[in-house]
Design a protein around this motif. Structure first.
Motif, PDB file in Angstrom:
ATOM      1  N   ALA A  53       0.451  -1.907  -0.034  1.00  0.00           N
ATOM      2  CA  ALA A  53      -0.484  -0.231  -0.324  1.00  0.00           C
ATOM      3  C   ALA A  53       0.560   1.205   0.140  1.00  0.00           C
ATOM      4  N   GLN A  54       2.304   1.470   0.718  1.00  0.00           N
ATOM      5  CA  GLN A  54       3.251   2.254   0.999  1.00  0.00           C
ATOM      6  C   GLN A  54       3.147   2.611  -0.657  1.00  0.00           C
ATOM      7  N   SER A  55       3.987   1.577  -1.017  1.00  0.00           N
ATOM      8  CA  SER A  55       4.271   1.077  -2.963  1.00  0.00           C
ATOM      9  C   SER A  55       3.438   2.230  -3.258  1.00  0.00           C
ATOM     10  N   GLU A  56       2.394   1.394  -3.537  1.00  0.00           N
ATOM     11  CA  GLU A  56       0.883   2.082  -4.444  1.00  0.00           C
ATOM     12  C   GLU A  56       1.298   3.637  -4.149  1.00  0.00           C
ATOM     13  N   LEU A  57       0.379   4.298  -2.848  1.00  0.00           N
ATOM     14  CA  LEU A  57       0.675   5.643  -2.767  1.00  0.00           C
ATOM     15  C   LEU A  57       1.895   6.613  -2.801  1.00  0.00           C
ATOM     16  N   HIS A  58       3.556   5.940  -3.188  1.00  0.00           N
ATOM     17  CA  HIS A  58       4.056   6.625  -3.367  1.00  0.00           C
ATOM     18  C   HIS A  58       4.305   6.980  -4.972  1.00  0.00           C
ATOM     19  N   ALA A  59       3.763   6.287  -6.126  1.00  0.00           N
ATOM     20  CA  ALA A  59       3.389   5.904  -7.375  1.00  0.00           C
ATOM     21  C   ALA A  59       2.105   6.899  -7.872  1.00  0.00           C
ATOM     22  N   GLN A  61      -1.150   5.812  -6.824  1.00  0.00           N
ATOM     23  CA  GLN A  61      -2.230   4.666  -6.724  1.00  0.00           C
ATOM     24  C   GLN A  61      -3.084   4.863  -6.233  1.00  0.00           C
ATOM     25  N   TYR A  62      -3.510   6.147  -6.105  1.00  0.00           N
ATOM     26  CA  TYR A  62      -4.204   5.919  -4.945  1.00  0.00           C
ATOM     27  C   TYR A  62      -5.600   4.454  -4.348  1.00  0.00           C
ATOM     28  N   ASP A  67      -7.677   0.455  -0.727  1.00  0.00           N
ATOM     29  CA  ASP A  67      -7.880  -0.876  -0.979  1.00  0.00           C
ATOM     30  C   ASP A  67      -6.989  -1.716   0.016  1.00  0.00           C
ATOM     31  N   ASP A  68      -5.535  -1.390  -0.147  1.00  0.00           N
ATOM     32  CA  ASP A  68      -4.509  -2.004   0.363  1.00  0.00           C
ATOM     33  C   ASP A  68      -4.543  -1.466   2.281  1.00  0.00           C
ATOM     34  N   PHE A  69      -4.798  -0.561   2.360  1.00  0.00           N
ATOM     35  CA  PHE A  69      -4.312   0.206   3.365  1.00  0.00           C
ATOM     36  C   PHE A  69      -5.563  -0.507   4.309  1.00  0.00           C
TER      37      PHE A  69
END
Length: 223
Positions: A53-59, A61-62, A67-69
């Motif tokens: 989720a942190q990687s997606e947030l950095h990218a 990909q909100y 969803d992952d958080f």
């Protein structure tokens, strides 16, 4: 003797009456122990989902991050067993949700953004998420967000952007008629679009310059 029997009977009766409560307490303890064990077993999986989720947030990909958080919070216990992972996931859920809500507002999806913000601020998550509270307040303020710009408006904006990009590509490759046609399509959608007007003027000027150049070359050869 009779008194002794009566006392014994009372003791036995008391034990019998207490037995269901004892059994129930033991059952509750077993359930609690099993739940604690289940939550503990979910910590590694929760931390794995949290990292994703942190990687997606950095990218940026909100939607995926949000969803992952949420999924990470289901795995991670709000206890020392998870270290600070639970609080990190909760903060990420708030941040990604606010970013996603802002994205939905930009797309004109106001109801969807409100659902996202209300979920963040619900009791199971983070009623103290200040950013979500502020954005929700703005969303309810008629003077802050123009809700007349709905999905159709934003779809038209995206179509205009696409046509302008195509027109520029045609112009750069010398396909002026195709570029002019794209600018006409833009003006059908947005009659006051200055970029399309200037694009057509540039095409007319380029054609004129080519015409003058061709005339001069022809005249030069004739002389």
């Amino acid at each position: 003797m009779k008194n002794s029997s009566t006392i014994s009977w009372l003791i036995v009766s008391g034990l019998i009456l207490c037995l269901p409560a004892v059994v129930q307490a033991q059952s509750v303890n077993k359930i609690a122990d099993r739940e604690a064990a289940r939550r503990q077993a979910g910590v590694p999986r929760g931390q794995e989902v949290l990292a994703r989720a942190q990687s997606e947030l950095h990218a940026k990909q909100y939607s995926l991050a949000h969803d992952d958080f949420r999924a990470a919070l289901r795995y991670l216990p709000n206890s020392p067993a998870a270290g600070n992972s639970y609080s990190v996931a909760l903060d990420g859920f708030c941040e990604s949700g606010v970013k996603l809500a802002e994205q939905r507002i930009a797309e004109g999806k106001y109801e969807e953004s409100e659902v996202i913000l209300n979920e963040i601020l619900s009791d199971p998550y983070n009623p103290n998420c200040r950013e979500a509270r502020t954005l929700l307040t703005h969303l309810h303020d008629p003077g802050y967000i123009n809700k007349t710009m709905g999905p159709k408006f934003f779809a038209k904006v995206e179509e205009v952007k696409k046509l302008l990009t195509e027109a520029e590509g045609f112009y750069q490759s010398g396909r002026y008629d195709m570029a002019m046609k794209r600018y006409d399509q833009v003006l059908n959608l947005d009659p006051y679009n200055t970029a399309a007007r200037k694009g057509q003027e540039r095409i007319d000027l380029t054609k004129y310059q080519y015409g003058v150049q061709g005339y001069n070359e022809t005249r030069g050869r004739a002389m």
